[in-house]
Enzyme design. Structure first.
Site, short mmCIF file in Angstrom:
data_model
loop_
_atom_site.label_atom_id
_atom_site.label_comp_id
_atom_site.label_asym_id
_atom_site.label_seq_id
_atom_site.Cartn_x
_atom_site.Cartn_y
_atom_site.Cartn_z
N GLY B 42 11.98 20.14 -2.08
CA GLY B 42 11.20 19.14 -1.32
C GLY B 42 11.39 19.41 0.16
O GLY B 42 12.49 19.71 0.63
N ALA B 46 13.51 14.38 4.55
CA ALA B 46 14.88 14.63 4.11
C ALA B 46 15.08 16.12 3.82
O ALA B 46 16.06 16.71 4.27
CB ALA B 46 15.19 13.79 2.87
N GLY B 47 14.16 16.71 3.09
CA GLY B 47 14.32 18.11 2.70
C GLY B 47 14.23 19.06 3.87
O GLY B 47 15.05 19.97 4.02
N HIS B 268 3.76 -2.95 -0.81
CA HIS B 268 3.46 -3.06 0.62
C HIS B 268 2.33 -4.07 0.83
O HIS B 268 1.30 -3.99 0.18
CB HIS B 268 3.05 -1.69 1.16
CG HIS B 268 3.06 -1.61 2.65
ND1 HIS B 268 2.13 -2.27 3.42
CD2 HIS B 268 3.89 -0.98 3.50
CE1 HIS B 268 2.40 -2.04 4.70
NE2 HIS B 268 3.46 -1.26 4.77
N ARG B 332 8.32 -7.34 3.78
CA ARG B 332 7.22 -6.88 2.92
C ARG B 332 7.13 -7.61 1.59
O ARG B 332 6.05 -7.96 1.15
CB ARG B 332 7.38 -5.39 2.66
CG ARG B 332 7.20 -4.60 3.92
CD ARG B 332 7.31 -3.13 3.70
NE ARG B 332 6.99 -2.48 4.97
CZ ARG B 332 7.05 -1.17 5.17
NH1 ARG B 332 7.42 -0.38 4.20
NH2 ARG B 332 6.73 -0.66 6.33
N HIS B 403 4.14 1.02 -3.08
CA HIS B 403 4.33 1.87 -1.92
C HIS B 403 5.59 2.72 -2.05
O HIS B 403 5.54 3.85 -2.50
CB HIS B 403 4.38 0.97 -0.69
CG HIS B 403 4.53 1.69 0.61
ND1 HIS B 403 3.80 2.80 0.92
CD2 HIS B 403 5.34 1.46 1.68
CE1 HIS B 403 4.16 3.22 2.13
NE2 HIS B 403 5.09 2.44 2.60
N ARG B 437 12.79 -2.60 0.90
CA ARG B 437 12.95 -1.77 2.09
C ARG B 437 12.24 -2.44 3.25
O ARG B 437 11.09 -2.83 3.14
CB ARG B 437 12.35 -0.39 1.86
CG ARG B 437 12.60 0.56 3.02
CD ARG B 437 12.04 1.92 2.71
NE ARG B 437 10.59 1.93 2.73
CZ ARG B 437 9.87 1.95 3.86
NH1 ARG B 437 10.45 1.97 5.02
NH2 ARG B 437 8.55 1.96 3.80
#
Lengths: 262, 638
Positions: B42, B46-47, B268, B332, B403, B437
C-alpha cells in the site's frame, strides 16, 4: 428516481493487449439516467456485456471524485469529454443529448502504451517525478513549519500548480503528445516555494531530460493541454519551466567531486 | 490464547512513554540497515511515508500497490485537513488537548498511549510536510492558516484548499519517488497482495498477483508492513475509491493476524445523497463545510417547497438547537445520527426524503461569495457537477454515508500484529481512533505511523530478532503461491450466471440495512443468516469472463468481493456481541434520548477476532482498555 433517461450509441475502442491491433466496436447504452456519471453509464454497459458472456470494456478509474487522476479517455475527440475542467468520472449524463453517437477511445501517445481497451500505461509520469519532483528533506528533523514563511500569493500559486492530478489528458490533447504541462506544473510548484530553491536547477534539468527520454514530444505552445486539463493547470507553468530550464542550463555549476555531502 | 494480545504499552507517565520507549528500542547500525529488507503493501499516506522513511534510513524497501501509480492511493481524496497541536492560534490547544479530544471523540474505545503519541508527533508532521513543500494555506503574513473541524473547539486543522489529502499524498509520494531514484525503494505497481508468508512463526514475505500479466509472484523480506487502507466498500456504496478493499488485511487475518473491532465504521454526515439505482459510489463533501454551512430541515413534515421559499421561522437548525455548544461542528457520529432522525421523522428533503440541507446563505451574506469561494470553491464546483445544482444559489443536500473504518488488524503499541514481523499502519490497523474518528485525524494517523512510529518500531524488531535467511524457494512460499493459484482457478471455473457487482451490491444492502448507522439484534441476526447464503451462491454462481493470465478487472473485483463477504459476516458478529452503543457504532437497544449509551462495565475493551478456519466461527479475544488520564465520562456535545 424521477430523473430523465436517454439512449446512446457508443463506438468504443477495443484492444485486447499492447500487441493487438485494436478497433472500434459498437454498443447501445439504453435507458441511461441523466444523473449517472459517464463511468456509471459504462458500468451498466459492462454488466450487460458480462451477462452475455462478453469481455467488459476495461478502463482505469478509482476515486470517482475527480482527484485521483486514474480515469480518463477520449470522448468524441476530447480528453475527458466535452465539459471544461472535468474528469470523466465527474462528467454526468445530463450533459448529453438523447440519441447521440459517442466515440470513445484511449489516450493516445507513444509514451502511454495501451494496456487494454481504454487503459493506458502512464508510469512514465512516475519516472519524471522520480527524476527530481521532490525536495530532499529527510524525515523527522525539520524546523518549525512557521519558520518558513511563504507569502500567501506564492503559496496560492504553488497550490494551483500542485493540484495537477497526473491524469495525462494534457498529453492526449497535444498533437505532439508533449508532457510539458504535467512536468511544468511540478517544476512550478517547487520553484515557487522557498523549500524548493536548493535543487531548483538540478530539478529543471533532470525532469526535462527524463520527460524527453520517455518519448513525450516537444511543446509548441498550442494550448490544447490547458484546454483539456480537468484541473485548470495554466499554460504559464510551461513558460516558467522553460525559464527554469534556460537559467539552469546556462548557469548551473558542475558537481564537485571533492568533499562529498559531509 | 488471550495472552497473545500483549499491547506492550510502556509504563510511566503518558507524557514520556514514547520518548522513553524510543530510547529503549534496539537500534540497527547504519551499515547493517541495508542488509535488512522490508515489504510495504500500500502506498497511501501510511505506506508511502513508511517506504520513504525506511528507505531513507537505509533499509531495502519494496513497495507494492494495486494502482497504476502510487499517486492514485485513496488518501489523495481526503479533502478537509490534518490536525496538529501547534497552538499557532493561541486558542488553548496543546498536545494534551488534542489527546483529550481524540480519546473522548473515540468514545473511550481507543488506547490512551497510542493516542497520546499521535498527538505528540502531530506537530512534527506539519513541520515535515511543510519542509518537503506541501503548499498549505497561508495567512497574508506568510504563516500557516488553520480552521476548525467537527468535534473540536480549537482551530488546529491545517489545509491545502479542499485538497489536503492530495497534497499530503503527493508530498509523501514524491519523497518515496526520491528514494526510488536513490535506489533504496523498489516500486511494484499494479500488484495485489494475496497472501502473507509465515516462516517459523514470523512474517517473511508476501504473494502478489501481477494485475497486468496475471503472474503470481513471491517476494521475501525480513518484515512486512501492511498499509492497505480501509474496508468501507463492504457497503458497496461508500465514499471510498472503487479499488479500496480489505483483501491484504483479510489475507493476513486468515494467516493469523487478529482483526479488531470490525464493526466500527464511521458514517460521514456530509455526503451527496444517493441518486439512483446505477450509482457506483458516494461522494463526500468535506466536513470543513460545516464551519460555515448551517444544517437544517423544514419544521413541517412533508414540506416540499423549494428551500429558498421556506422562511427562517419554518426551518429547524437541529444541530444548533440540540447541541448549542458545538452546533454544526458536532462530531461525525452525532451529526449523522441526527440527520437520520430528521429523515426518519419525515422531514428529510430531496425526492427520496433521505437528505438534509447544508446552507451557506448566511455565510455568503456575512463574508461575501468571494470568501466562501476561496474557502470551498472546488467543493462547490464538484457538488454542482454531480447534482446539477448551484450551492451558491440554494442549499446543498447532504446525507450520511459509510466512510472511514476504525476497525482493522489488531496491533500493539509497536504497530505489530499478532504475527511477529507483520506490522500494520494507517487505516488498515484498528488503533488510535476508538469507536469514532474525529475529522482531520486520519491523515494525521497515516503520516504519524509511516514517518514517525514505524521507523523506530521496525528498527527495534529487526535489531532484536534473529532472522534466518529465507528465499522464495522455501516450501512456505510455494505452498502459499499454490493456494493463491488454486483459489483463482476455482473462481474462474465457476462460470455462473451472476456478475460480481450484483453480489457486491447485495452484500452492501445487507450491511447498510443491518450493520449501518443503526443496528439491532434482530437485524444483525438476520444478516448473519443471509450472508452465508450469499457466500455460497457466490462460490457457485459468479461469472468472471476472460482468463486469469492477463489483465482481468472482473477477477480482481471477484477476489475482493469474496473477502468482503467474509468480513461482512465478521462485522455483524462483532456488532452483535458489542451490546452497547459507542461512537459510530449505534445499537438501537442501548440509548438514552437518542444519544449513544455506552457500557463501560462490560465493553471497555477492544474485541480482537481470531480466524480458526474456513466456515468455522472466529474466536473473540479482549484487550481491556484502561483510562488513567482522560476519565471515562459520557460524551456530551451539548
Amino acid at each position: 428516481m424521477a430523473g430523465k433517461h436517454i439512449n446512446l450509441t457508443l463506438k468504443v475502442w477495443r484492444q485486447k493487449g499492447p500487441q493487438d491491433k485494436g478497433g472500434f466496436a459498437e454498443y447501445k447504452a439504453n435507458n441511461v439516467s441523466e444523473d449517472a456519471s459517464f463511468l456509471e453509464m459504462i458500468d451498466a454497459v459492462n454488466e450487460e456485456l458480462i451477462s452475455k458472456g462478453d469481455d467488459p470494456i476495461a478502463f482505469d478509474h478509482d476515486c470517482r471524485e475527480g482527484i485521483c487522476g486514474a480515469c480518463g479517455f477520449v470522448i468524441d475527440g476530447e480528453a475527458h469529454g466535452p465539459m471544461k475542467s472535468t474528469t470523466v468520472c465527474q462528467l454526468h449524463m445530463r450533459n448529453f443529448v438523447d440519441g447521440a453517437v459517442l466515440t470513445i477511445e484511449p489516450f493516445r501517445a507513444k509514451a502511454f502504451p495501451v494496456i487494454k481497451d481504454l487503459m493506458v500505461e502512464r508510469s512514465a509520469f512516475d519516472r519524471v517525478i522520480s527524476a527530481g519532483g521532490y525536495i530532499s528533506q529527510n524525515a523527522g528533523n525539520p524546523v518549525d513549519a512557521n519558520a518558513i514563511l511563504v507569502p500567501k500569493a506564492d503559496a496560492d500559486e504553488a497550490m494551483s500548480s500542485a493540484t495537477c492530478i497526473g491524469c495525462g489528458a494534457c498529453v492526449a490533447a497535444c498533437k505532439n503528445a508533449s508532457a510539458a504541462l504535467f512536468t511544468s506544473a511540478k517544476i512550478s510548484h517547487m520553484a515557487l516555494l522557498p523549500q524548493g530553491q536548493v535543487e531548483r536547477k538540478e530539478r529543471a534539468l533532470r525532469m526535462v531530460a527524463q520527460m524527453d527520454a520517455e518519448g513525450f514530444g516537444s511543446c509548441t505552445t498550442t494550448g490544447a493541454c490547458e484546454a483539456a486539463c480537468p484541473k485548470d493547470i495554466q499554460l504559464t507553468n510551461i513558460s516558467r519551466m522553460n525559464r527554469e530550464f534556460f537559467v539552469a542550463s546556462t548557469t548551473k555549476r558542475p558537481k564537485h567531486s571533492d568533499g562529498g555531502a559531509g | 490464547m488471550a495472552n497473545k494480545l500483549d499491547s506492550k504499552i510502556p509504563s510511566g507517565p503518558i507524557e514520556s512513554k514514547w520518548s522513553d520507549t524510543k530510547f529503549d528500542y534496539k537500534l540497527v547500525n547504519p551499515a547493517n540497515k541495508r542488509k535488512h529488507s522490508v515489504i510495504v503493501v500500500g502506498t497511501g499516506l501510511a505506506g508511502a511515508s513508511a517506504a520513504a522513511s525506511l528507505g531513507e534510513l537505509g533499509y531495502k524497501v519494496k513497495a507494492f500497490c494495486v494502482h497504476e501509480s502510487p499517486r492514485r492511493a485513496h488518501s489523495v481524496a481526503a479533502q478537509g485537513g490534518i490536525n496538529a497541536a501547534k497552538n499557532y492560534q493561541n486558542d488553548g490547544d496543546s498536545t494534551y488537548r488534542l489527546f483529550y479530544d481524540t480519546v473522548k471523540g473515540g468514545d473511550f474505545r481507543a488506547r490512551e498511549a497510542n493516542v497520546y503519541r499521535l498527538a505528540e508527533v502531530s506537530a512534527n508532521i506539519i513541520d515535515q510536510m511543510v519542509a518537503q513543500g506541501v503548499p498549505f494555506a497561508r495567512e497574508y503574513g506568510g504563516t500557516l492558516a488553520n480552521r476548525s473541524f467537527g468535534g473540536a473547539q480549537v482551530s488546529r486543522t491545517f489545509y491545502a484548499r479542499g485538497q489536503t489529502g492530495q497534497q499530503l499524498l503527493l508530498g509523501a509520494y514524491s519523497e518515496m519517488m526520491r528514494q526510488v531514484d536513490a535506489g533504496t525503494v523498489e516500486l511494484r505497481y499494479r500488484r495485489e497482495m494475496l497472501d502473507v508468508v509465515v516462516i517459523d512463526g514470523k512474517a517473511r514475505g508476501i504473494i502478489v498477483r501481477n494485475l497486468l500479466t496475471g503472474e503470481i509472484e513471491s517476494h521475501e523480506a525480513d518484515a512486512v508492513v501492511i498499509a492497505s487502507g480501509g474496508y468501507s466498500n463492504v457497503f458497496f456504496l461508500s465514499t471510498n475509491a472503487m479499488n479500496c478493499a480489505v483483501t491484504a488485511a483479510w489475507k493476513a487475518h486468515k494467516r493469523g493476524a487478529y482483526f479488531a473491532n470490525p464493526c466500527y465504521t464511521q458514517i460521514h454526515p456530509t455526503c451527496i445523497p444517493v441518486h439512483g439505482e446505477n450509482q457506483s459510489k458516494l461522494t463526500l463533501m468535506s466536513e470543513s463545510l460545516r464551519n460555515d454551512g448551517r444544517v437544517w430541515v423544514p419544521k413541517a413534515v412533508g414540506d416540499k417547497r423549494h428551500p429558498n421559499d421556506i422562511p427562517e421561522n419554518e426551518r429547524d437548525y437541529y444541530l444548533e438547537r440540540v447541541y448549542p455548544s458545538f452546533g454544526n461542528l458536532a462530531p461525525r457520529d452525532v451529526a449523522s445520527r441526527q440527520a437520520k432522525y430528521r429523515c426518519d421523522e419525515g422531514r428529510g428533503v430531496n425526492e427520496t426524503g433521505k437528505a438534509v440541507y447544508l446552507d451557506f446563505a448566511d455565510a455568503i451574506k456575512r463574508l461575501g461569495q468571494d470568501k466562501i469561494s476561496e474557502r470551498y470553491g472546488n467543493l462547490f464546483e464538484m457538488y454542482d457537477k454531480i447534482t446539477g445544482q448551484n450551492p451558491y444559489k440554494q442549499p446543498m443536500m447532504i446525507y450520511p454515508a459509510p466512510h472511514y473504518t476504525m476497525g482493522g488488524l489488531w496491533v500493539d503499541y509497536n504497530l505489530e500484529t499478532t504475527i511477529p514481523g507483520l506490522f500494520c499502519a494507517g487505516e488498515a490497523n484498528f488503533s488510535d481512533h476508538g469507536a469514532n474518528r474525529l475529522g482531520a485525524s486520519a491523515l494525521m494517523q497515516g503520516l504519524a505511523d509511516g514517518y514517525f512510529v514505524l521507523p523506530y518500531t521496525l528498527g527495534n524488531y529487526l535489531g532484536g530478532t534473529k532472522l534466518d535467511k529465507v528465499t522464495t524457494t522455501h516450501d512456505a512460499f510455494k505452498a502459499a503461491a499454490d493456494g493463491v493459484k488454486t483459489e483463482i482457478t476455482k473462481m474462474m471455473n465457476i462460470k455462473g450466471n451472476r456478475t460480481v457487482d450484483s453480489f457486491h451490491k447485495e452484500l452492501g444492502n445487507i450491511m447498510w440495512e443491518n450493520c449501518g448507522m443503526g443496528r439491532n439484534e434482530a437485524g444483525l441476526k438476520k444478516a448473519l443468516q443471509e450472508i452465508p447464503k450469499l457466500k455460497e451462491e457466490f462460490w457457485n454462481n459468479v461469472r468472471i469472463p476472460g482468463d486469469a493470465n492477463y489483465l482481468n478487472v472482473e477477477l480482481e473485483k471477484a477476489g475482493r468481493v469474496a473477502d468482503f463477504i467474509e468480513l461482512g459476516e465478521l462485522m455483524c458478529r462483532d456488532a452483535l456481541e458489542r451490546k452497547e452503543s459507542c461512537g459510530g457504532h449505534y445499537r438501537e437497544e442501548y440509548q438514552v434520548d437518542g444519544e449513544a449509551k455506552r457500557d463501560d462495565e462490560n465493553f471497555c475493551h477492544v474485541a480482537a477476532w481470531e480466524y480458526t478456519g474456513d466456515n468455522k466461527p472466529e474466536v473473540r479475544h479482549k484487550e481491556e482498555l484502561t483510562f488513567e488520564n482522560v476519565h471515562l465520562a459520557t460524551r456530551s456535545y451539548k
